[in-house]
Each structure stands twice: as structure tokens, then as C-alpha cells.
Design a protein around this motif. Sequence first.
Motif, mmCIF file in Angstrom:
data_model
loop_
_atom_site.group_PDB
_atom_site.id
_atom_site.type_symbol
_atom_site.label_atom_id
_atom_site.label_comp_id
_atom_site.label_asym_id
_atom_site.label_seq_id
_atom_site.Cartn_x
_atom_site.Cartn_y
_atom_site.Cartn_z
ATOM 1 N N SER A 131 -0.208 27.123 60.542
ATOM 2 C CA SER A 131 0.993 27.455 61.302
ATOM 3 C C SER A 131 1.919 28.331 60.466
ATOM 4 C CB SER A 131 1.724 26.178 61.728
ATOM 5 O OG SER A 131 2.158 25.454 60.582
ATOM 6 N N SER A 132 2.631 29.202 61.145
ATOM 7 C CA SER A 132 3.575 30.109 60.486
ATOM 8 C C SER A 132 4.694 30.417 61.460
ATOM 9 C CB SER A 132 2.869 31.392 60.042
ATOM 10 O OG SER A 132 2.374 32.106 61.161
ATOM 11 N N ALA A 133 5.637 31.237 60.997
ATOM 12 C CA ALA A 133 6.745 31.591 61.882
ATOM 13 C C ALA A 133 6.257 32.385 63.081
ATOM 14 C CB ALA A 133 7.796 32.381 61.100
ATOM 15 N N ARG A 134 5.175 33.136 62.924
ATOM 16 C CA ARG A 134 4.643 33.947 64.019
ATOM 17 C C ARG A 134 3.678 33.167 64.891
ATOM 18 N NH1 ARG A 134 0.296 37.246 64.240
ATOM 19 N NH2 ARG A 134 -0.123 36.876 62.034
ATOM 20 N N ARG A 135 2.958 32.247 64.280
ATOM 21 C CA ARG A 135 1.985 31.432 65.018
ATOM 22 C C ARG A 135 2.373 29.970 64.789
ATOM 23 N NH1 ARG A 135 -2.112 34.019 63.639
ATOM 24 N NH2 ARG A 135 -3.075 34.839 65.520
ATOM 25 N N LYS A 136 3.318 29.486 65.609
ATOM 26 C CA LYS A 136 3.928 28.185 65.346
ATOM 27 C C LYS A 136 2.996 27.013 65.648
ATOM 28 C CE LYS A 136 8.644 29.817 66.234
ATOM 29 N NZ LYS A 136 9.028 29.732 64.813
ATOM 30 N N ALA A 137 2.151 27.153 66.650
ATOM 31 C CA ALA A 137 1.271 26.044 67.039
ATOM 32 C C ALA A 137 -0.135 26.567 67.256
ATOM 33 C CB ALA A 137 1.802 25.354 68.292
ATOM 34 N N PRO A 138 -0.885 26.832 66.188
ATOM 35 C CA PRO A 138 -2.244 27.355 66.355
ATOM 36 C C PRO A 138 -3.125 26.379 67.133
ATOM 37 C CG PRO A 138 -1.513 27.506 64.056
ATOM 38 C CD PRO A 138 -0.529 26.655 64.771
ATOM 39 N N GLY A 139 -3.889 26.945 68.049
ATOM 40 C CA GLY A 139 -4.813 26.121 68.819
ATOM 41 C C GLY A 139 -6.214 26.134 68.244
ATOM 42 N N PHE A 140 -6.324 26.341 66.960
ATOM 43 C CA PHE A 140 -7.643 26.401 66.323
ATOM 44 C C PHE A 140 -7.512 25.927 64.877
ATOM 45 C CE2 PHE A 140 -5.485 30.219 65.145
ATOM 46 C CZ PHE A 140 -5.904 30.513 63.860
ATOM 47 N N ALA A 141 -8.646 25.704 64.256
ATOM 48 C CA ALA A 141 -8.725 25.353 62.832
ATOM 49 C C ALA A 141 -9.917 26.091 62.238
ATOM 50 C CB ALA A 141 -8.866 23.844 62.646
ATOM 51 N N LEU A 142 -9.944 26.187 60.934
ATOM 52 C CA LEU A 142 -11.054 26.866 60.266
ATOM 53 C C LEU A 142 -12.209 25.903 60.038
ATOM 54 C CD1 LEU A 142 -9.246 29.073 57.583
ATOM 55 C CD2 LEU A 142 -9.860 29.620 59.953
ATOM 56 N N LEU A 143 -13.406 26.454 60.127
ATOM 57 C CA LEU A 143 -14.607 25.654 59.884
ATOM 58 C C LEU A 143 -14.854 25.499 58.384
ATOM 59 C CD1 LEU A 143 -17.027 27.291 62.494
ATOM 60 C CD2 LEU A 143 -15.490 25.335 62.811
ATOM 61 N N GLY A 144 -15.524 24.446 58.021
ATOM 62 C CA GLY A 144 -15.922 24.263 56.626
ATOM 63 C C GLY A 144 -17.080 25.181 56.273
ATOM 64 N N GLU A 145 -17.110 25.631 55.024
ATOM 65 C CA GLU A 145 -18.190 26.502 54.576
ATOM 66 C C GLU A 145 -19.449 25.702 54.287
ATOM 67 O OE1 GLU A 145 -17.413 30.131 52.065
ATOM 68 O OE2 GLU A 145 -15.754 28.842 51.457
ATOM 69 N N PRO A 146 -20.610 26.270 54.561
ATOM 70 C CA PRO A 146 -21.854 25.576 54.176
ATOM 71 C C PRO A 146 -22.007 25.569 52.659
ATOM 72 C CG PRO A 146 -22.339 27.754 55.060
ATOM 73 C CD PRO A 146 -20.872 27.533 55.282
ATOM 74 N N GLY A 147 -22.589 24.509 52.129
ATOM 75 C CA GLY A 147 -22.844 24.419 50.695
ATOM 76 C C GLY A 147 -23.968 25.340 50.271
ATOM 77 N N GLU A 148 -23.978 25.677 48.985
ATOM 78 C CA GLU A 148 -25.009 26.569 48.453
ATOM 79 C C GLU A 148 -26.346 25.829 48.373
ATOM 80 O OE1 GLU A 148 -25.697 29.469 44.530
ATOM 81 O OE2 GLU A 148 -24.163 27.888 44.508
ATOM 82 N N ALA A 149 -27.379 26.446 48.881
ATOM 83 C CA ALA A 149 -28.732 25.874 48.834
ATOM 84 C C ALA A 149 -29.672 26.903 48.223
ATOM 85 C CB ALA A 149 -29.205 25.491 50.233
#
Length: 479
Positions: A131-149
Motif C-alpha cells: 500500500s502507498s499514498a497512490r495505491r491505498k488498498a491494493p487488491g493483490f499480493a506478490l507471489l513467493g519465489e520458487p526455490g533454487e533447484a
Amino acid sequence: MTTFVDRVELHVAAGNGGHGCASVHREKFKPLGGPDGGNGGRGGDVILVVDQAITTLLDYHHSPHRKATNGQPGAGDNRSGKDGQDLVLNVPDGTVVLDKEGNVLADLVGQGTTFVAGQGGRGGLGNAALSSARRKAPGFALLGEPGEARDIVLELKTVADVALVGYPSAGKSSLISVLSAAKPKIADYPFTTLVPNLGVVTAGSTVYTIADVPGLIPGASQGRGLGLEFLRHVERCSVLVHVLDTATLESDRDPVTDLDIIEEELRQYGGLEDRPRIVVLNKVDIPDGQDLADMIRPDLEARGYQVFEVSAVARLGLKELSFALAGIVGEARAAKPQEEATRIVIRPKAVDDACFTVTYDEAEDVYRVRGEKPERWVRQTDFNNDEAVGYLADRLNRLGVEDQLMKAGARAGDGVAIGSLENAVVFDWEPTMMAGAEMLGRRGEDHRLEAPRPAAQRRRDREAERDDAQRAFDEFDPF
């Protein structure tokens, strides 16, 4: 049953990062509570650690697939997910880590030395952190990165000061058993020793380790017998001891010829030319053995070898040999450069370093963007959420990707691929200004994604033409 393994292929997989949470705080009398989605936890690393109590890679021979735990996803009420637990794999001292192509990744020598074989994935940020002053209520989240294999190869190179080399049944195992407290298998048939044996010898104030390397035969450096498997165990030794059998029962062998053959195998293996040599004439307690030793000793000394006559059975000449080896080992240790404490070197990136490159791929008719940040941001984006895709576009714009695309000659509607050729995300580029609140719709939406996609249509038309041409070729029958 095999109890010693000195080379294994290991398949390691670090833990995946947990996904961030998109949540809105809900409480009585607080209808606009704001975003409260927590961050995802970090995935666990796969770490190799030297443990001198371990002498074999047998555990990884039986269980070659190892995986660290994943990070837990975030939750509402600003609850972050739990980090994944690191997977610590203990390896013997002297283990070399290689990739599938044979490139050395790490040489693990010394108690406690570590190497991160697989890096855990980062956890995704929740909408509270986005969230920020421009995007006060984001309707999304970031995905977790896959681990190194990845697949790695572990090779064990014995860490010893002295290596005993020679033909099978030359008496190496008997010699190490009387010089140290080691208890190797001893018998009167070839290839009794199937694994390197280590022993600790004390000579005065000097303590050193001695290794009994399995018998070498002609062609060992090309893979005959057991030589190729165990020649690597002499690489770290400070001194090589040729154990020659002066009482061999084979009529076509003699100690001098055995020495020449073993030296030729060591030369072909390479990397051992600078190691000092000592010749041990074993089994002089037998009358014929003593007579042969008296005959060949002047020839060996004329070659520059230091020669010792010993008998492991009668325990003759062992004290002189032990102290001579201690002297050579002491000189080798003194000649080694003193190890300095590891210095931490910080190399900051240049201020104008863009961290990515933009090139045009004529074969695919796309502009390809490669770089750590853009590719990581793509992996963290939920492409089922339009607002998350719009946020990705804003991040790329702030990084300067649009400016570089313009310099490369890209125009509106051209295809842009972020990532490698095998695993890239392709989209149609529309130059935009930084998004403001007026560009955003309801939570989870972004109006910029409603525009037509001419580049995508061109790619579909090109693929259809290829399919038609292939189908016509398959149906063509000249007869």
C-alpha cells in the motif's frame, strides 16, 4: 554391502517462498480498516557443512534427493508466514562440489566450512506492505519465489599428509596398520583394499595422517581397475610413498618396473609432479626380499629417491620411516602460505547500472528483456489479477525498461518477452505514463489491460501460418 562412497550425484531443491496475502481489515464500526495482508515466509536454503566425523558420502548415495521446507503464506491481520527451515547436509572434509558440466563450485576443506547449494525463494509481499499514498488498498499480493533447484556432484578427495601408492598386495595395508592405529582389511589376494584407509601417525612432536590408496595397475589413469576411482585421493597429500614388493610371487614383475609403471600412471593423471617421493622396499624379512632390496637400492638412490627397507610383519625400519615422513610433512606445512582471515569485500553496483538488457529477437519478432530484477518481478506477479499486472508495468517503467525499449526501436504494440527463451512471459507493449489513481478501477482491476493486443494477434497469425505450412508438407505425397 558398500560402506564407502566417494562420488555421488545429488539433487537439491531449496524451499519455495510463501505467497503474500491480500486481505482487508474488517472490524465492527470500522468499515474502511485498510489492507492487512501479511508477507509470505522465506524458503529454506540447502547448505553443505563440513563435518570431520563423517568419512563417506554413503548417505547421499542412498538418498540423492534432498529438499528444504517451504515458507508459509501470509495471513490477514498483518500475520507474516513462517520461514522455511534450512536443510543442513553434513559432508566429509575434502569434499569438492561440481556442477553437471564438471565446473568446480566449491572446495570444502576444514571443519565447519559451508556452501549454499540451493538458495531459498523470497516470500511475497502482502497487500499491507504494497500500500502507498497512490495505491491505498491494493487488491493483490506478490507471489513467493520458487526455490533454487539443481543437480550437483560431490567428490571426496581424502585430506591426508602422506599417500601410500603401489601395486595390489605390495603391503600398503599392512604398513599403515603398524604405523598407526588403523585396522584395514589385510589378505594375500589382489585388491584386498577397496576403499582408502586413513591412519594417524605420531613421530616425536609431529602428528600427521597417512592414507592407504587402493592398488594401482597399468592403465589406472584411463579407468582400468580401481585406480581412476581413487587417484583423486592422492591429490591433497604432501608426500607420495611408493611401496614396492621385494618378495613378489609373480615372475614377470620386479620392484623397479613396478615403480616406473606407477610413476607413469601418476604422470598421466597429472598435477602430482611437484610432490616429494619416498621409496619403501617392503617384505625385507624374507631372505629373497632382502637380497633383491640390496640389488636395486643403489639404482633407486642414483635416481634421487630416498629409500627405506622395512618389514611390516617383523616391524623392521618403521621408526626411521616414520620420522623421515614427519620431517617432510613438517617442511611442507612450513612452506604453505599462512592462511589469513577471510576479508569481507563489498562491491556496490554502479549508480547508472540498469541491471537489465534489452535486445531484439528477429526469429520470434520480440524485444527480449533480461535481468535479475525484471525476471524476479515477473515470477512474483499473479497474472490472474489485472491490478497485479498493472503494478508490474509500473515497476518496469520506474526501472527504466520503457526508456530502453524506445532506444532499441520498439513501438506501441510490439511484443516484449521478459525472461529466457524457454521460460519467458510475452506481452504487448503500450508506452504509458506512471499510473495514477484515475487509472485504477475496482480492487483487482486495471483499465490499461482492456486495450487490444495487436502484437499478440500477429504472433497468433504467424503460428497459424507455420501450422498450415507444416500440415501441407505432411500431406504432400510426390508419388
